[in-house]
Design a protein around this motif. Sequence first.
Motif, PDB file in Angstrom:
ATOM      1  N   ASN A  77      16.834 -55.514  -7.167  1.00  0.00           N
ATOM      2  CA  ASN A  77      16.235 -54.340  -6.537  1.00  0.00           C
ATOM      3  C   ASN A  77      16.478 -54.354  -5.028  1.00  0.00           C
ATOM      4  O   ASN A  77      16.709 -53.314  -4.412  1.00  0.00           O
ATOM      5  CB  ASN A  77      14.739 -54.289  -6.824  1.00  0.00           C
ATOM      6  CG  ASN A  77      14.096 -53.039  -6.272  1.00  0.00           C
ATOM      7  OD1 ASN A  77      14.397 -51.927  -6.686  1.00  0.00           O
ATOM      8  ND2 ASN A  77      13.205 -53.204  -5.306  1.00  0.00           N
ATOM      9  N   LEU A 116      19.966 -53.163  -4.394  1.00  0.00           N
ATOM     10  CA  LEU A 116      20.050 -51.712  -4.575  1.00  0.00           C
ATOM     11  C   LEU A 116      19.469 -50.975  -3.380  1.00  0.00           C
ATOM     12  O   LEU A 116      20.065 -50.010  -2.882  1.00  0.00           O
ATOM     13  CB  LEU A 116      19.310 -51.314  -5.858  1.00  0.00           C
ATOM     14  CG  LEU A 116      19.333 -49.839  -6.236  1.00  0.00           C
ATOM     15  CD1 LEU A 116      20.763 -49.376  -6.483  1.00  0.00           C
ATOM     16  CD2 LEU A 116      18.481 -49.597  -7.476  1.00  0.00           C
ATOM     17  N   GLN A 119       9.205 -48.049 -11.489  1.00  0.00           N
ATOM     18  CA  GLN A 119      10.196 -47.018 -11.169  1.00  0.00           C
ATOM     19  C   GLN A 119       9.416 -45.854 -10.561  1.00  0.00           C
ATOM     20  O   GLN A 119       8.529 -45.286 -11.197  1.00  0.00           O
ATOM     21  CB  GLN A 119      10.953 -46.560 -12.412  1.00  0.00           C
ATOM     22  CG  GLN A 119      12.332 -45.994 -12.147  1.00  0.00           C
ATOM     23  CD  GLN A 119      12.313 -44.532 -11.740  1.00  0.00           C
ATOM     24  OE1 GLN A 119      11.340 -43.826 -12.005  1.00  0.00           O
ATOM     25  NE2 GLN A 119      13.365 -44.067 -11.104  1.00  0.00           N
ATOM     26  N   THR A 178      14.953 -44.932  -6.903  1.00  0.00           N
ATOM     27  CA  THR A 178      15.688 -46.158  -7.179  1.00  0.00           C
ATOM     28  C   THR A 178      14.837 -47.407  -6.971  1.00  0.00           C
ATOM     29  O   THR A 178      15.263 -48.515  -7.308  1.00  0.00           O
ATOM     30  CB  THR A 178      16.926 -46.251  -6.272  1.00  0.00           C
ATOM     31  OG1 THR A 178      16.524 -46.136  -4.899  1.00  0.00           O
ATOM     32  CG2 THR A 178      17.910 -45.146  -6.596  1.00  0.00           C
TER      33      THR A 178
END
Length: 223
Positions: free
Chosen positions: A6, A9, A132, A184
Amino acid sequence: LTLHRNAWLMLCLSLSAYLVFVVFTVRWRPRMPAIVAGGVIMGIALGFVSTQESFKGRLLSSLNAVVEDEAQFEAQLGQRPDIWRTAVSMFRDNAITGVGPRSFNEAYETYADEDDYWLALNPPQVPSHPHQTGLEIAAESGLLGLVGAFFAFVFVFWLWRASGPGRLAAAPWLIAAAVVASPTNISKAFYGSVTSSLIWWFLAVGLAMAWCGRDGETEADMS
């Protein structure tokens, strides 16, 4: 470098958004020395992390999960797909208002599948949030929350576009707020204290800088 996918990202999203900003708003155009320097720095960084066995193991396991079976893929995602499916079920049954902010864990057992990974553990472990951002807003606040979040993004963008001398200095702060609140983000809870604190502080600093001149005067004072 923390070995959290994560984090990778979010880093990519942050750098991409900032690159778009400097290219289209600041009108920055990279020159050859900057390109060479950036390439050298990136090469050194990649060379360093490629020698770390923990990093290589994490990366290879992630790539293997994409091309192999579904079970391994879900395991590499931290068994989040079961949580996401439960969040979708909550939204379907509570499409307008959701189950209530920070109520995901209380409603989890009601909407989870019979073979849910988390409930099958001994003892069962109920996730505290959907992991999320978009699903969390949908499951806990429904369509009202999704519409509200959309217009909040639009409103902040409009405030930034309408601001004056401090607009360029404010942009990185507002980009950071947008990245933290983006769909995201699959780590921290959107309605949790950590995420909300980051978002509010980034917004406060960003909007304050956007609506103040370089010497600290507001738009009204300057006019």
